[in-house]
Scaffold this motif. Structure first.
Motif, short mmCIF file in Angstrom:
data_model
loop_
_atom_site.label_atom_id
_atom_site.label_comp_id
_atom_site.label_asym_id
_atom_site.label_seq_id
_atom_site.Cartn_x
_atom_site.Cartn_y
_atom_site.Cartn_z
N LEU A 41 0.84 -1.20 0.00
CA LEU A 41 0.00 0.00 0.00
C LEU A 41 0.87 1.25 0.00
CD1 LEU A 41 -2.77 -1.04 2.53
CD2 LEU A 41 -3.09 -0.53 0.11
N ALA A 42 1.92 1.23 0.81
CA ALA A 42 2.80 2.39 0.92
C ALA A 42 3.52 2.63 -0.41
CB ALA A 42 3.79 2.20 2.05
N THR A 43 3.92 1.55 -1.10
CA THR A 43 4.60 1.70 -2.38
C THR A 43 3.68 2.38 -3.39
OG1 THR A 43 5.29 -0.54 -1.90
CG2 THR A 43 6.12 0.42 -3.92
N LEU A 44 2.41 2.06 -3.31
CA LEU A 44 1.47 2.65 -4.25
C LEU A 44 1.08 4.07 -3.86
CD1 LEU A 44 -0.87 -0.43 -4.69
CD2 LEU A 44 0.76 0.45 -6.35
N GLY A 45 1.57 4.52 -2.73
CA GLY A 45 1.26 5.88 -2.29
C GLY A 45 0.09 5.94 -1.34
N TYR A 46 -0.42 4.78 -0.94
CA TYR A 46 -1.55 4.78 -0.01
C TYR A 46 -1.11 4.26 1.35
CZ TYR A 46 -4.33 5.50 -4.18
OH TYR A 46 -4.85 6.03 -5.32
N ALA A 47 -0.18 4.98 1.95
CA ALA A 47 0.33 4.53 3.24
C ALA A 47 -0.76 4.64 4.29
CB ALA A 47 1.52 5.38 3.65
N PRO A 48 -1.07 3.56 4.96
CA PRO A 48 -2.11 3.64 6.00
C PRO A 48 -1.59 4.34 7.25
CG PRO A 48 -1.25 1.42 5.87
CD PRO A 48 -0.54 2.21 4.83
N GLN A 49 -2.50 4.92 7.97
CA GLN A 49 -2.13 5.59 9.21
C GLN A 49 -2.25 4.57 10.34
OE1 GLN A 49 -4.63 8.87 10.33
NE2 GLN A 49 -2.91 10.24 10.09
N ILE A 50 -1.14 4.21 10.88
CA ILE A 50 -1.19 3.28 12.01
C ILE A 50 -0.55 3.99 13.19
CG2 ILE A 50 -0.53 1.01 12.85
CD1 ILE A 50 -0.14 0.20 9.92
N SER A 51 -1.37 4.49 14.08
CA SER A 51 -0.82 5.26 15.19
C SER A 51 -1.35 4.71 16.49
CB SER A 51 -1.19 6.73 15.04
OG SER A 51 -2.57 6.88 15.14
N LEU A 52 -0.80 5.24 17.55
CA LEU A 52 -1.21 4.83 18.89
C LEU A 52 -2.71 4.95 19.10
CD1 LEU A 52 1.16 6.20 21.63
CD2 LEU A 52 0.30 3.90 21.37
N GLU A 53 -3.27 6.02 18.53
CA GLU A 53 -4.68 6.29 18.77
C GLU A 53 -5.54 5.18 18.20
OE1 GLU A 53 -6.52 9.19 16.42
OE2 GLU A 53 -7.75 9.95 18.05
N GLU A 54 -5.25 4.83 16.95
CA GLU A 54 -6.01 3.78 16.29
C GLU A 54 -5.93 2.50 17.11
OE1 GLU A 54 -6.14 4.67 11.77
OE2 GLU A 54 -5.71 5.99 13.42
N TYR A 55 -4.77 2.31 17.67
CA TYR A 55 -4.48 1.15 18.45
C TYR A 55 -5.38 1.07 19.68
CZ TYR A 55 -0.99 -2.17 20.21
OH TYR A 55 -0.32 -3.26 20.64
N SER A 56 -5.53 2.20 20.36
CA SER A 56 -6.25 2.14 21.63
C SER A 56 -7.74 2.38 21.48
CB SER A 56 -5.65 3.15 22.62
OG SER A 56 -5.48 4.38 21.99
N HIS A 57 -8.15 2.94 20.34
CA HIS A 57 -9.58 3.23 20.20
C HIS A 57 -10.25 2.37 19.16
CE1 HIS A 57 -9.67 6.52 22.94
NE2 HIS A 57 -8.57 6.99 22.41
N LYS A 58 -9.59 1.31 18.80
CA LYS A 58 -10.10 0.44 17.75
C LYS A 58 -11.57 0.09 17.98
CE LYS A 58 -9.08 -2.10 14.18
NZ LYS A 58 -8.62 -1.52 12.95
#
Lengths: 59, 802
Positions: free
Chosen positions: B150-167
């Motif tokens: 995904l990142a190679t194609l320019g669509y880097a996902p946002q993976i941050s602490l917040e996503e982690y704790s508020h999933k």
């Protein structure tokens, strides 16, 4: 006048089924993304020959 | 500027203007960088070029983005597991947030991912939320490979602490729509069945039919009262339990009175009941409630450091590198930070060339050099080579993050207006009940048959429906008007706060000044075109922010090759261009005595060509256009002050605007800013804080209204109440004035609805309230109040040119 009774009951049933459809649509998440389905239906599934790299892209 | 040049070559992939060194492929395709070309090649090899047919230049530029081992942490099961929605041996499901999704081509590409790599079983885009739901076979493709693809194609996902704790918390609040739908259905049908009643067609209806209609009404009202209105009963019960009376109490009383009276009439067959009024009332109330909680779903107003901090850090253990969740970092751990990575915890620098960019924390754009042994605060971004650090404090106790441990962040803002409303509803309830009782006593002595009738009618008609509707409708309309003007308000309640503001506090960097723009002047002998070309050639080799600014300032010139280029970190750069030796950098580096900079307002870059000193570039903070005008307008009614994390700078510019030196506060830490706001509030001021960085986060939260200026509303910004597109900064005064107008409109519509109540209660107490009249009067009064509120606010908006 009893024909009205039948008609009203029938109309309520029809309307009720539409309400059911609304509830189903709501619960199945159809209102969550209102943009992509409109685009998705226009994507074409390409056949083998189409997929060969073309020279010169459409502008 | 670039658009002016006609023969610009656009990158086939991302549509950026290609630099002179553009990359060819085939005959007619140009790319601005290797990254874009790679994506094109991947797509064309897989016969997926229709990506480019759907939208023009749909790709995302990959310039300056390389991820190296950035996603290595996804191989750590402990970190990856909570990210997955579902995991089994050969099927995993994950939902990723991808901010780069922006057009139909994106949807097409992401949903055809399975063509690119084996093991991807399902991919589905939610465009509104910018999310991608993926199903994959972990035995064929790992999560890391997937994310890297995904990142190679320019669509880097946002993976941050917040996503982690508020999933778990990301669930859409669709309950209110379901309620409105069901209640709307019932209301429509009940009204239809009440038509004979409205038109006095009683004589057409035989007894049996009339009975049937009434009972159908009862049936249809049951979901309205027990499902639709349940929220009001629960809220009223809760507030009574705490011995407060909120506006839901009189509503509940009204609704119950309607229900009991109607049920009584139906069961005793004494009348048709007020079923239609009851359903209509609940329906309108729910619409009001929906508007009240309306917010911009695509904008997040609650972000804090967690949405910015990485999920994992590379820890060196026994000479081996492994990823560890940042929340588990302990003092003493050795961590590796690479170029463009963020420092997750306060640490000591062990080795490496550290250039820390704190722009995100402080808004200060110049990277700071740190030497081995120096203390580095969390939140900075490393620019340059890899560095090694020793963690000093856990993430949650680092200098920046401990701001969030402040009690300010634990409590919700109390709305003074809510307090007002609850006071109001207290009196309203008491008055209504006493009028009802008075009417009942009166009729007890005159005509006992009317007691029950009058008593319930007063309770019914006094139900503050119009009153509760006027506020959400006006505020929602105001919010919509604001949104049209690039001002995004978290919720309608914020507008009420904004109207009561008495003191405006500004942050300097990024708020009063432009983030990335600086005005550059060259001081010395004017440069010839040839000299400019030489300087640009050397400056374009460096990634240092100052070099890049100068590079941009010098504009477009034909590029020339540079030989023997060398960068001395923290000093300057040198190189040989066309047999000419060019040196750019600090005074010492170029060999000039630096004139001491008294106010430190500017950064200077000195230039020498062939060992001859030419002069220096002066880079100065550029203030937003018209900032003085706006502040002068605000000053006429409001107190102003400035809080800056910077040194004392630009006094000649700032003093005339802020008038007194005591209104200007420099070298303020995030905690200082928070305390300053608190101090103002204890003096009785209602504070509007305008800032942009995480260092303002405490102040933004503490203030009555926290406003963030941003160039891109979808970019990162700290938690706030109002988000303002920076281009609209100079209309700030208009926005504050308009919020006041809105509150006045609400007050006017309150008055109007009180008049209606007065008429209604009068009639009800006299025992004259017929079901048909109630059915017409109640919705009409509500609708006219709503129309008044919405119409007036739109009218005023037009008048204020919003």
């Amino acid at each position: 006048m009893s024909v009205i009774l039948v008609l009203v009951t029938l109309s309520m049933l029809v309307a009720g089924s539409f309400l059911g459809a609304f509830i189903w649509a709501m619960k199945s998440g159809q209102y969550e993304d209102t943009f992509s389905p409109s685009v998705r239906m226009l994507f074409e599934e390409k056949t083998e020959e189409d997929t060969a790299p073309k020279k010169g892209l459409k502008k | 500027m670039e658009a002016l040049i006609a023969e610009d070559i656009k990158c086939q992939h991302c549509g950026d203007t290609c630099p002179d060194t553009h990359i060819h492929q085939d005959t007619d395709k140009f790319f601005c960088c290797e990254g874009c070309k790679t994506v094109y090649e991947i797509l064309s090899q897989n016969g997926m070029c229709s990506y480019y047919d759907l939208d023009k230049n749909p790709g995302i530029s990959l310039k300056g983005k390389s991820f190296g081992t950035r996603y290595a942490f996804l191989n750590n099961q402990e970190i990856a597991k909570p990210l997955l929605d579902y995991a089994s041996e050969n099927l995993c499901k994950i939902t990723l947030h991808i901010p780069a999704i922006h057009c139909s081509s994106c949807i097409w590409l992401l949903e055809n991912l399975y063509k690119l790599r084996e093991g991807i079983t399902m991919s589905r885009v939610n465009f509104m939320k910018k999310e991608l739901a993926l199903g994959f076979d972990p035995t064929i493709i790992s999560l890391q490979q997937l994310v890297e693809l995904l990142a190679t194609l320019g669509y880097a996902p946002q993976i941050s602490l917040e996503e982690y704790s508020h999933k778990a918390q990301r669930k859409a609040n669709n309950g209110i729509f379901l309620k409105i739908g069901i209640v709307g259905f019932c209301t429509g049908n009940v009204m239809l069945l009440s038509f004979p009643e409205y038109f006095g067609l009683d004589y057409v209806m035989e007894g049996e039919l009339k009975h049937y209609f009434t009972w159908l009404n009862v049936l249809l009202t049951l979901p309205v009262i027990f499902y639709g209105a349940s929220g009001y009963f629960i809220s009223a019960y809760k507030s009574l339990k705490e011995k407060v009376i909120n506006l839901d109490v009189p509503i509940s009383i009204g609704v119950s009175a309607l229900f009991i009276r109607s049920a009584y009439e139906t069961f005793t067959a004494t009348g048709p009941g007020y079923w239609d009024s009851l359903c209509g009332l609940v329906f309108f109330l729910l619409i009001g409630k929906w508007l009240q909680h309306k917010t911009y779903e695509n904008l997040s107003f609650e972000r804090n450091y967690k949405s910015y901090f990485p999920l994992a850090a590379a820890v060196v253990k026994d000479g081996k590198e492994e990823s560890m969740p940042v929340s588990q970092l302990q003092p003493g751990d050795k961590i590796l930070i690479r170029n463009q990575e963020l420092i997750p915890a306060d640490s000591l620098l062990l080795s490496g060339q550290a250039w820390i960019d704190y722009s995100f924390v402080t808004g200060e754009s110049q990277p700071v050099e740190k030497k081995a042994g120096e203390y580095i605060y969390a939140g900075g971004r490393q620019i340059g080579t890899q560095i090694e650090l020793t963690v000093q404090k856990p993430v949650s106790q680092s200098y920046l993050t401990q701001l969030w441990n402040n009690e300010t962040f634990a409590k919700e803002k109390i709305t003074p207006v809510t307090k007002l409303a609850s006071n109001f509803s207290k009196y309203f309830t008491y008055i209504t009940i006493s009028i009802a009782l008075l009417a009942a006593t009166f009729w007890y002595f005159t005509d006992q048959s009317v007691i029950w009738n009058a008593f319930t009618a007063v309770l019914i008609v006094a139900c503050p429906c119009a009153l509760t509707l006027s506020m959400p409708f006006t505020m929602e309309n105001t919010m919509r008007i604001f949104g049209k003007n690039g001002v995004y308000v978290k919720n309608p309640g914020v507008i009420q706060h904004l109207a009561t503001i008495t003191h405006v506090v500004f942050d300097k960097t990024g708020t009063l000044t432009h983030d990335n723009k600086a005005s550059i002047t060259f001081i010395g002998n004017p440069l010839t075109a040839e000299e400019k070309q030489l300087i640009k050639a050397v400056a374009s080799q460096s990634t240092h922010p100052l070099s890049r600014k100068i590079n941009r300032y010098l504009g477009k010139t034909p590029s020339v090759p540079v030989r023997n280029y060398y960068e001395t970190t923290g000093a300057g750069i040198e190189g040989i261009v066309q047999d000419t030796y060019v040196r750019i950098g600090s005074g010492n580096y170029v060999g000039i005595e630096e004139t001491p900079d008294t106010v430190k307002a500017t950064s200077r870059v000195y230039v020498s060509i062939n060992y001859a000193y030419k002069g220096y570039f002066e880079l100065q903070n550029q203030y937003r256009t018209g900032f003085a005008d706006v502040l002068n307008k605000l000053k006429s009614r409001l107190k102003l002050s400035l809080l800056s994390g910077d040194h004392v700078v630009d006094l000649p510019v700032l003093l005339p605007v802020f008038e007194q030196r005591k209104n200007l506060h420099f070298e303020q830490s995030p905690a200082d800013k928070l305390q300053y706001i608190q101090k103002l509030q204890t003096q009785g001021d209602h504070v509007l804080m305008i800032g942009d960085g995480l260092n303002d986060a405490g102040a933004l939260k503490q203030s009555d209204v926290g406003m963030v200026l941003t160039e891109d509303v979808h970019a990162f910004f700290p938690a706030c109440d109002v988000l303002v597109d920076a281009r609209n900064f100079n209309r700030l005064d208009n926005f504050i004035r308009f919020s006041r107008t809105s509150v006045n409109i609400v007050k006017a519509s309150f008055l109007l609805s009180l008049v209606y109540n007065f008429i209604g209660v009068g009639l009800a107490a006299a025992g004259q309230l017929s079901p048909v009249f109630a059915a017409l009067f109640m919705p009409l009064s509500s609708m006219s109040v709503v129309a008044f509120a919405v119409g007036m606010s739109s009218l005023f908006a037009q008048w204020r040119k919003l």
